[in-house]
Design an enzyme around this catalytic site. Structure first.
Site, PDB file in Angstrom:
ATOM      1  N   HIS A  33     -23.132 -32.568  34.668  1.00  0.00           N
ATOM      2  CA  HIS A  33     -21.930 -33.390  34.841  1.00  0.00           C
ATOM      3  C   HIS A  33     -20.688 -32.662  34.347  1.00  0.00           C
ATOM      4  CE1 HIS A  33     -23.941 -37.211  35.846  1.00  0.00           C
ATOM      5  NE2 HIS A  33     -24.885 -36.832  35.001  1.00  0.00           N
ATOM      6  N   PRO A  34     -19.534 -32.927  34.959  1.00  0.00           N
ATOM      7  CA  PRO A  34     -18.280 -32.493  34.352  1.00  0.00           C
ATOM      8  C   PRO A  34     -17.987 -33.398  33.168  1.00  0.00           C
ATOM      9  CG  PRO A  34     -17.825 -33.886  36.232  1.00  0.00           C
ATOM     10  CD  PRO A  34     -19.329 -33.687  36.199  1.00  0.00           C
ATOM     11  N   GLU A  70     -17.074 -41.637  41.035  1.00  0.00           N
ATOM     12  CA  GLU A  70     -17.421 -42.490  39.900  1.00  0.00           C
ATOM     13  C   GLU A  70     -16.309 -42.545  38.867  1.00  0.00           C
ATOM     14  OE1 GLU A  70     -22.160 -41.479  40.501  1.00  0.00           O
ATOM     15  OE2 GLU A  70     -21.031 -40.492  38.907  1.00  0.00           O
ATOM     16  N   PHE A  87     -20.210 -35.801  26.507  1.00  0.00           N
ATOM     17  CA  PHE A  87     -20.250 -37.260  26.492  1.00  0.00           C
ATOM     18  C   PHE A  87     -20.662 -37.770  27.873  1.00  0.00           C
ATOM     19  CE2 PHE A  87     -17.785 -41.305  27.075  1.00  0.00           C
ATOM     20  CZ  PHE A  87     -18.514 -42.076  26.174  1.00  0.00           C
ATOM     21  N   ILE A  99     -21.463 -41.105  30.226  1.00  0.00           N
ATOM     22  CA  ILE A  99     -21.292 -42.547  30.364  1.00  0.00           C
ATOM     23  C   ILE A  99     -21.270 -42.872  31.854  1.00  0.00           C
ATOM     24  CG2 ILE A  99     -18.759 -42.447  30.376  1.00  0.00           C
ATOM     25  CD1 ILE A  99     -18.793 -45.103  28.782  1.00  0.00           C
ATOM     26  N   ALA A 134     -19.567 -44.109  34.538  1.00  0.00           N
ATOM     27  CA  ALA A 134     -18.123 -44.322  34.651  1.00  0.00           C
ATOM     28  C   ALA A 134     -17.717 -45.306  35.740  1.00  0.00           C
ATOM     29  CB  ALA A 134     -17.434 -42.980  34.907  1.00  0.00           C
TER      30      ALA A 134
END
Length: 322
Positions: free
Chosen positions: A59-60, A82, A113, A115, A117
């Site tokens: 993920h970025p 997202e 991190f 999550i 989004a």
């Protein structure tokens, strides 16, 4: 109708190579619900922690633009979509604050991190980042893995929806109303159908990761107990009962323990304690053993409880006052 999906498609849903391979090996799936049930079992029970970290790294960082050169183009497109709600009108100063917290988070936990989004605002994600920054590493690893599974499930739903549309266009067409009902009904039935499927593993499992080496910790003795008192134990007090042994095992090369209890459909509600013989794994380490106590309620007896442990046996230190 059974759905066939390749490794590349599963890696768009979740960036772990092991996860993708296991999903291909488990196919075909008769429905989205069956696929999600299998995906949860693979993600929380079968792959090791290195697979989690691989998925996180795909993920970025929240607030960053994905790099097309480093990620599958579909993965990039979905990541941007997202995050679109959160960063459509975000100021440069707000992005700077988020970037600063991203750096602090990664320095503390060793991964970015994560999550889910979709639908969240920038302020909501920043607040979640700050709140989760206070977690202990072992807690935050589980939280991040759970958020990754949420992302995976959303992408799986889109993948199955896209495939179903292609199939319907080439075979028999359905009305828009029928299609909407099919998709909505599928989402509503995920939890109910998951509970109806028999367990494939005991309800309590664990794994151990040696973070000082960045590898699974093999050969750690693990002991599971249950409290047999009339009232549950509390901090600093025995509570008039005793701990009774449920099972003992040791971790394998992937850091996962063998069965600690019988394969039962419903777990007896109560208070459980899982202990790790860290001194045997690393003689002379700061903690001679580690115990984790948790309580299972009546409403949770059909759930699965995975209790991981992160070890740093070569970097423990204590504060020494002057």
């Amino acid at each position: 109708m059974a759905m066939e999906t390749g490794e590349d498609e599963w890696k768009v849903c979740c960036g772990s190579s092991d996860f993708a391979k296991m999903m291909v090996d488990s196919a075909p799936f008769e429905s989205l619900e069956a696929a999600i049930h299998t995906a949860r079992d693979i993600w929380f029970n079968l792959v090791n922690v290195t697979a989690w970290l691989e998925a996180f790294s795909a993920h970025p960082q929240i607030g960053d633009t994905p790099s097309p050169s480093s990620i599958n183009s579909d993965f990039t497109r979905w990541s941007e979509a997202e995050q679109s709600t959160a960063f459509a009108t975000t100021s440069s100063s707000a992005l700077k604050e988020l970037a600063d917290w991203n750096v602090r988070y990664k320095k503390k936990f060793g991964f970015i991190f994560i999550i889910c989004a979709s639908g969240k605002t920038h302020a909501e994600m920043l607040a979640a980042l700050k709140e989760r920054y206070e977690n202990r590493p072992i807690v935050e690893l589980e939280v991040a893995a759970t958020e990754q599974m949420k992302i995976t499930e959303l992408r799986m739903a889109k993948l199955f929806s896209d495939k179903a549309r292609v199939v319907s266009e080439t075979t028999i067409s359905t009305t828009p109303q029928e299609d909407r009902l099919r998709i909505i009904g599928g989402h509503l039935n995920v939890a109910a159908e998951s509970k109806a499927i028999k367990r494939s593993r005991p309800p309590i499992t664990t794994h151990v990761l040696d973070v000082s080496r960045g590898t699974p910790a093999a050969g750690v003795e693990v002991h599971l107990e249950v409290w047999s008192g009339t009232t549950g134990p509390s901090f600093g007090h025995g509570g008039g009962g005793v701990w009774s042994s449920v099972g003992t095992s040791a971790t394998d090369k992937d850091g996962r323990s063998g069965p600690l209890m019988d394969l039962v459909e419903a777990l007896n509600p109560g208070t459980y304690r899982i202990s790790f013989n860290t001194a045997k794994y690393c003689p002379g380490c700061f903690f001679p053993y580690v115990s984790i106590v948790f309580r299972v309620t009546e409403s949770q007896k059909l759930e699965h409880f995975h209790v991981p442990l992160l070890l740093a046996p070569f970097s423990f230190s204590t504060y020494r006052g002057s």
